[in-house]
Design a protein around this motif. Sequence first.
Motif, PDB file in Angstrom:
ATOM      1  N   THR A   1      29.690  45.559  38.619  1.00 34.27           N
ATOM      2  CA  THR A   1      29.781  46.149  37.285  1.00 34.27           C
ATOM      3  C   THR A   1      30.973  45.648  36.493  1.00 34.27           C
ATOM      4  O   THR A   1      31.074  45.925  35.295  1.00 34.27           O
ATOM      5  CB  THR A   1      29.852  47.677  37.401  1.00 34.27           C
ATOM      6  OG1 THR A   1      30.969  48.041  38.232  1.00 34.27           O
ATOM      7  CG2 THR A   1      28.570  48.236  38.002  1.00 34.27           C
ATOM      8  N   GLY A   2      31.889  44.923  37.139  1.00 34.92           N
ATOM      9  CA  GLY A   2      33.021  44.401  36.398  1.00 34.92           C
ATOM     10  C   GLY A   2      33.917  43.547  37.271  1.00 34.92           C
ATOM     11  O   GLY A   2      34.107  43.842  38.453  1.00 34.92           O
ATOM     12  N   VAL A   3      34.437  42.484  36.685  1.00 33.17           N
ATOM     13  CA  VAL A   3      35.389  41.614  37.369  1.00 33.17           C
ATOM     14  C   VAL A   3      36.570  41.421  36.428  1.00 33.17           C
ATOM     15  O   VAL A   3      36.404  40.905  35.309  1.00 33.17           O
ATOM     16  CB  VAL A   3      34.776  40.247  37.731  1.00 33.17           C
ATOM     17  CG1 VAL A   3      35.814  39.380  38.442  1.00 33.17           C
ATOM     18  CG2 VAL A   3      33.530  40.425  38.593  1.00 33.17           C
ATOM     19  N   ARG A   4      37.732  41.861  36.886  1.00 30.96           N
ATOM     20  CA  ARG A   4      38.934  41.707  36.072  1.00 30.96           C
ATOM     21  C   ARG A   4      40.033  41.144  36.943  1.00 30.96           C
ATOM     22  O   ARG A   4      40.497  41.811  37.872  1.00 30.96           O
ATOM     23  CB  ARG A   4      39.357  43.041  35.470  1.00 30.96           C
ATOM     24  CG  ARG A   4      40.558  42.937  34.528  1.00 30.96           C
ATOM     25  CD  ARG A   4      40.814  44.230  33.809  1.00 30.96           C
ATOM     26  NE  ARG A   4      41.962  44.099  32.901  1.00 30.96           N
ATOM     27  CZ  ARG A   4      42.373  45.072  32.090  1.00 30.96           C
ATOM     28  NH1 ARG A   4      41.720  46.217  32.044  1.00 30.96           N
ATOM     29  NH2 ARG A   4      43.419  44.867  31.312  1.00 30.96           N
ATOM     30  N   ASP A   5      40.417  39.916  36.651  1.00 38.55           N
ATOM     31  CA  ASP A   5      41.378  39.207  37.485  1.00 38.55           C
ATOM     32  C   ASP A   5      40.832  39.158  38.906  1.00 38.55           C
ATOM     33  O   ASP A   5      39.745  38.640  39.129  1.00 38.55           O
ATOM     34  CB  ASP A   5      42.761  39.855  37.391  1.00 38.55           C
ATOM     35  CG  ASP A   5      43.335  39.814  35.984  1.00 38.55           C
ATOM     36  OD1 ASP A   5      43.059  38.822  35.284  1.00 38.55           O
ATOM     37  OD2 ASP A   5      44.014  40.769  35.584  1.00 38.55           O
ATOM     38  N   ASP A   6      41.537  39.748  39.880  1.00 38.20           N
ATOM     39  CA  ASP A   6      41.054  39.719  41.260  1.00 38.20           C
ATOM     40  C   ASP A   6      40.566  41.080  41.745  1.00 38.20           C
ATOM     41  O   ASP A   6      40.490  41.327  42.945  1.00 38.20           O
ATOM     42  CB  ASP A   6      42.128  39.171  42.205  1.00 38.20           C
ATOM     43  CG  ASP A   6      43.475  39.848  42.012  1.00 38.20           C
ATOM     44  OD1 ASP A   6      43.550  40.823  41.236  1.00 38.20           O
ATOM     45  OD2 ASP A   6      44.454  39.386  42.633  1.00 38.20           O
ATOM     46  N   ALA A   7      40.214  41.964  40.805  1.00 32.07           N
ATOM     47  CA  ALA A   7      39.640  43.270  41.144  1.00 32.07           C
ATOM     48  C   ALA A   7      38.168  43.285  40.736  1.00 32.07           C
ATOM     49  O   ALA A   7      37.824  42.939  39.603  1.00 32.07           O
ATOM     50  CB  ALA A   7      40.390  44.387  40.456  1.00 32.07           C
ATOM     51  N   VAL A   8      37.297  43.688  41.646  1.00 30.16           N
ATOM     52  CA  VAL A   8      35.854  43.679  41.419  1.00 30.16           C
ATOM     53  C   VAL A   8      35.326  45.102  41.573  1.00 30.16           C
ATOM     54  O   VAL A   8      35.525  45.743  42.612  1.00 30.16           O
ATOM     55  CB  VAL A   8      35.139  42.741  42.408  1.00 30.16           C
ATOM     56  CG1 VAL A   8      33.628  42.800  42.194  1.00 30.16           C
ATOM     57  CG2 VAL A   8      35.654  41.313  42.258  1.00 30.16           C
ATOM     58  N   SER A   9      34.633  45.590  40.544  1.00 29.38           N
ATOM     59  CA  SER A   9      34.005  46.906  40.588  1.00 29.38           C
ATOM     60  C   SER A   9      32.507  46.745  40.823  1.00 29.38           C
ATOM     61  O   SER A   9      31.893  45.774  40.356  1.00 29.38           O
ATOM     62  CB  SER A   9      34.250  47.666  39.281  1.00 29.38           C
ATOM     63  OG  SER A   9      35.639  47.880  39.074  1.00 29.38           O
TER      64      SER A   9
END
Length: 251
Positions: A173-181
């Motif tokens: 549902t989301g990828v921001r930098d090196d964090a993946v939801s």
Amino acid sequence: MRHGEFRHPRLVQVYDAECAWGPDDDFFQAVVDETPAARVLDLGCGTGRLTVALAAAGHTVTGVDPAGASLAAARVRPGGQQVTWIEGTSAVLPDGAFDVAVLTSHVAQYFVDDAEWARTLADLHRALAPGGRLVFDARDPADRRWERWNPVDSPRRIRLPDGDEVRAWTETTGVRDDAVSFTHHYHFADGEELLSSATLRFRTEAQLRDSLGTAGFTVDRIHGGWRREPVGQGDGEFLVIAHASRLAPVA
């Protein structure tokens, strides 16, 4: 629901049915067994599949997890009476009480915030005896596993002990930098649908090494797969084996 497969009783049963013993368990069991009759901490033990096996192998095992529903399932697992179960986080760990600490099933990636990860490593360093070993797994971001978390690549059918089948799939549902939801979707035979969402941190090998060094650990080995392949040549994993090398973490 956040982390529903660990906190919702119905999803805990699904998680336990889906996550059978596998090569990851063989790896952790073999590493722990290198220290005979060890005092073992399983942090983020979940429903206790590996935890109970380690106790059956002759180790003195403590399983710690913040999710009460998961611990309830762990306590009634055959052999569960041989384990000390604690509901909580790394903050509750006693000083110098363990020879080996394990974090399995990518628990390390659930510590998204750097400060939280640093506190957890400091707690683990404090809880290990001098020279005690820390063993954990994290996915290699170069493998880009999250790109396969979609309705096309991730559908699966999970058979429960009562014979019912659960249809499940996962979407990023989301990828921001090196964090993946992401969100897991679970469809039950009686028509109920339950969702479980989470965010994972995909740290690089360099980031893991730096954080461990700051916390007072020395990295012994990092494997890339469950058969101890080099990084980049295995299963898209970082399998980290380190030991507590200083009396206290750097302030």
